[in-house]
Design a protein around this motif. Sequence first.
Motif, PDB file in Angstrom:
ATOM      1  N   TYR A 195       0.832  -1.212   0.000  1.00  0.00           N
ATOM      2  CA  TYR A 195       0.000   0.000   0.000  1.00  0.00           C
ATOM      3  C   TYR A 195       0.862   1.256   0.000  1.00  0.00           C
ATOM      4  O   TYR A 195       0.548   2.230  -0.685  1.00  0.00           O
ATOM      5  N   PHE A 196       1.953   1.230   0.754  1.00  0.00           N
ATOM      6  CA  PHE A 196       2.845   2.375   0.824  1.00  0.00           C
ATOM      7  C   PHE A 196       3.478   2.668  -0.539  1.00  0.00           C
ATOM      8  O   PHE A 196       3.498   3.811  -0.999  1.00  0.00           O
ATOM      9  N   PHE A 197       3.999   1.636  -1.187  1.00  0.00           N
ATOM     10  CA  PHE A 197       4.617   1.832  -2.500  1.00  0.00           C
ATOM     11  C   PHE A 197       3.592   2.255  -3.552  1.00  0.00           C
ATOM     12  O   PHE A 197       3.865   3.101  -4.398  1.00  0.00           O
ATOM     13  N   THR A 198       2.400   1.676  -3.494  1.00  0.00           N
ATOM     14  CA  THR A 198       1.356   2.059  -4.442  1.00  0.00           C
ATOM     15  C   THR A 198       0.946   3.508  -4.239  1.00  0.00           C
ATOM     16  O   THR A 198       0.754   4.246  -5.219  1.00  0.00           O
ATOM     17  N   THR A 199       0.838   3.938  -3.002  1.00  0.00           N
ATOM     18  CA  THR A 199       0.512   5.332  -2.722  1.00  0.00           C
ATOM     19  C   THR A 199       1.594   6.263  -3.246  1.00  0.00           C
ATOM     20  O   THR A 199       1.301   7.312  -3.824  1.00  0.00           O
ATOM     21  N   GLY A 200       2.857   5.882  -3.077  1.00  0.00           N
ATOM     22  CA  GLY A 200       3.954   6.689  -3.608  1.00  0.00           C
ATOM     23  C   GLY A 200       3.910   6.793  -5.121  1.00  0.00           C
ATOM     24  O   GLY A 200       4.168   7.865  -5.697  1.00  0.00           O
ATOM     25  N   ILE A 201       3.559   5.710  -5.793  1.00  0.00           N
ATOM     26  CA  ILE A 201       3.463   5.732  -7.253  1.00  0.00           C
ATOM     27  C   ILE A 201       2.325   6.626  -7.701  1.00  0.00           C
ATOM     28  O   ILE A 201       2.468   7.424  -8.642  1.00  0.00           O
ATOM     29  N   VAL A 202       1.181   6.537  -7.035  1.00  0.00           N
ATOM     30  CA  VAL A 202       0.027   7.359  -7.422  1.00  0.00           C
ATOM     31  C   VAL A 202       0.301   8.838  -7.166  1.00  0.00           C
ATOM     32  O   VAL A 202       0.006   9.687  -8.016  1.00  0.00           O
ATOM     33  N   VAL A 203       0.888   9.166  -6.031  1.00  0.00           N
ATOM     34  CA  VAL A 203       1.211  10.569  -5.740  1.00  0.00           C
ATOM     35  C   VAL A 203       2.241  11.096  -6.738  1.00  0.00           C
ATOM     36  O   VAL A 203       2.145  12.237  -7.201  1.00  0.00           O
ATOM     37  N   SER A 204       3.194  10.271  -7.117  1.00  0.00           N
ATOM     38  CA  SER A 204       4.186  10.688  -8.109  1.00  0.00           C
ATOM     39  C   SER A 204       3.548  10.937  -9.471  1.00  0.00           C
ATOM     40  O   SER A 204       3.947  11.848 -10.190  1.00  0.00           O
ATOM     41  N   ALA A 205       2.550  10.121  -9.812  1.00  0.00           N
ATOM     42  CA  ALA A 205       1.863  10.309 -11.089  1.00  0.00           C
ATOM     43  C   ALA A 205       1.087  11.626 -11.110  1.00  0.00           C
ATOM     44  O   ALA A 205       0.968  12.256 -12.162  1.00  0.00           O
ATOM     45  N   PHE A 206       0.557  12.039  -9.978  1.00  0.00           N
ATOM     46  CA  PHE A 206      -0.128  13.328  -9.925  1.00  0.00           C
ATOM     47  C   PHE A 206       0.855  14.494  -9.823  1.00  0.00           C
ATOM     48  O   PHE A 206       0.573  15.586 -10.284  1.00  0.00           O
ATOM     49  N   GLY A 207       1.998  14.262  -9.218  1.00  0.00           N
ATOM     50  CA  GLY A 207       2.982  15.325  -9.070  1.00  0.00           C
ATOM     51  C   GLY A 207       3.783  15.596 -10.324  1.00  0.00           C
ATOM     52  O   GLY A 207       4.218  16.731 -10.566  1.00  0.00           O
ATOM     53  N   PHE A 208       3.992  14.573 -11.147  1.00  0.00           N
ATOM     54  CA  PHE A 208       4.818  14.724 -12.341  1.00  0.00           C
ATOM     55  C   PHE A 208       4.308  15.795 -13.303  1.00  0.00           C
ATOM     56  O   PHE A 208       5.075  16.676 -13.711  1.00  0.00           O
ATOM     57  N   PRO A 209       3.025  15.803 -13.691  1.00  0.00           N
ATOM     58  CA  PRO A 209       2.574  16.872 -14.597  1.00  0.00           C
ATOM     59  C   PRO A 209       2.581  18.251 -13.942  1.00  0.00           C
ATOM     60  O   PRO A 209       2.789  19.262 -14.628  1.00  0.00           O
ATOM     61  N   ILE A 210       2.385  18.302 -12.629  1.00  0.00           N
ATOM     62  CA  ILE A 210       2.428  19.596 -11.947  1.00  0.00           C
ATOM     63  C   ILE A 210       3.847  20.159 -11.995  1.00  0.00           C
ATOM     64  O   ILE A 210       4.046  21.359 -12.249  1.00  0.00           O
ATOM     65  N   ILE A 211       4.833  19.307 -11.797  1.00  0.00           N
ATOM     66  CA  ILE A 211       6.223  19.767 -11.887  1.00  0.00           C
ATOM     67  C   ILE A 211       6.557  20.179 -13.310  1.00  0.00           C
ATOM     68  O   ILE A 211       7.228  21.189 -13.529  1.00  0.00           O
ATOM     69  N   LEU A 212       6.084  19.414 -14.298  1.00  0.00           N
ATOM     70  CA  LEU A 212       6.329  19.787 -15.693  1.00  0.00           C
ATOM     71  C   LEU A 212       5.702  21.139 -16.029  1.00  0.00           C
ATOM     72  O   LEU A 212       6.294  21.939 -16.765  1.00  0.00           O
ATOM     73  N   ALA A 213       4.520  21.399 -15.496  1.00  0.00           N
ATOM     74  CA  ALA A 213       3.871  22.688 -15.753  1.00  0.00           C
ATOM     75  C   ALA A 213       4.574  23.813 -14.994  1.00  0.00           C
ATOM     76  O   ALA A 213       4.675  24.936 -15.485  1.00  0.00           O
ATOM     77  N   ARG A 214       5.058  23.503 -13.823  1.00  0.00           N
ATOM     78  CA  ARG A 214       5.738  24.519 -13.010  1.00  0.00           C
ATOM     79  C   ARG A 214       7.041  24.997 -13.647  1.00  0.00           C
ATOM     80  O   ARG A 214       7.372  26.170 -13.580  1.00  0.00           O
ATOM     81  N   VAL A 215       7.783  24.079 -14.285  1.00  0.00           N
ATOM     82  CA  VAL A 215       9.030  24.462 -14.958  1.00  0.00           C
ATOM     83  C   VAL A 215       8.772  24.865 -16.405  1.00  0.00           C
ATOM     84  O   VAL A 215       9.716  25.041 -17.164  1.00  0.00           O
ATOM     85  N   GLU A 216       7.510  24.991 -16.761  1.00  0.00           N
ATOM     86  CA  GLU A 216       7.048  25.452 -18.076  1.00  0.00           C
ATOM     87  C   GLU A 216       7.474  24.539 -19.214  1.00  0.00           C
ATOM     88  O   GLU A 216       7.689  24.980 -20.345  1.00  0.00           O
ATOM     89  N   ALA A 217       7.577  23.249 -18.936  1.00  0.00           N
ATOM     90  CA  ALA A 217       7.812  22.276 -20.000  1.00  0.00           C
ATOM     91  C   ALA A 217       6.509  21.968 -20.728  1.00  0.00           C
ATOM     92  O   ALA A 217       6.513  21.640 -21.908  1.00  0.00           O
TER      93      ALA A 217
END
Length: 128
Positions: free
Chosen positions: A68-90
Motif C-alpha cells: 500500500y505504501f509503494f502504491t501510494t507513492g506511485i500514485v502521488v508521483s503520477a499526480f505530481g509529475f505533470p504539476i512539476i512539468l507545468a511549473r518548470v514550463e515544459a
Amino acid sequence: VAALVALSFSGAIGLTFLMLGCALEYYGVYWPLFVLIFYFLCPIPHFIAKRVGDDSDAASSACRELAYFFTTGIVVSAFGFPIILARVEAIKWGACGLVLAGNAVIFLTILGFFLVFGRGDDFSWEQW
C-alpha cells in the motif's frame, strides 16, 4: 460482463484525457506521456504482496502495508509529475489539467478493477 465494459470504457476516457493533454495543437508537447510508466507500475506492488504474502485472514500484514505504501507513492508521483512539468514550463497548465483528469480516471479504473475482480470467490490471478 457489464463491469468489464464499464472499466474498459472508463480506461478509454482516461487515456483520451491524457492524449488530449499531449496531442492538441495548442499544447503540442508529449512529455506527459511519461505518466504511462506510473500506470504500469501501480499494480505491481499489489501483485507482489499477493504472491509473497501469507494467505491468512489477518487484518493487517507487513507485506500488504508495504505494498500500500509503494502504491501510494506511485500514485502521488503520477499526480505530481505533470504539476512539476507545468511549473518548470515544459508543458502548459491546460495540458497539466487534462493529464490530472486522466490520472484520476485511470487510477479509479485500476481501483475498480481490483474491487470487481479481486474478491477471490471464483476468480484466480492464474487465469491472467
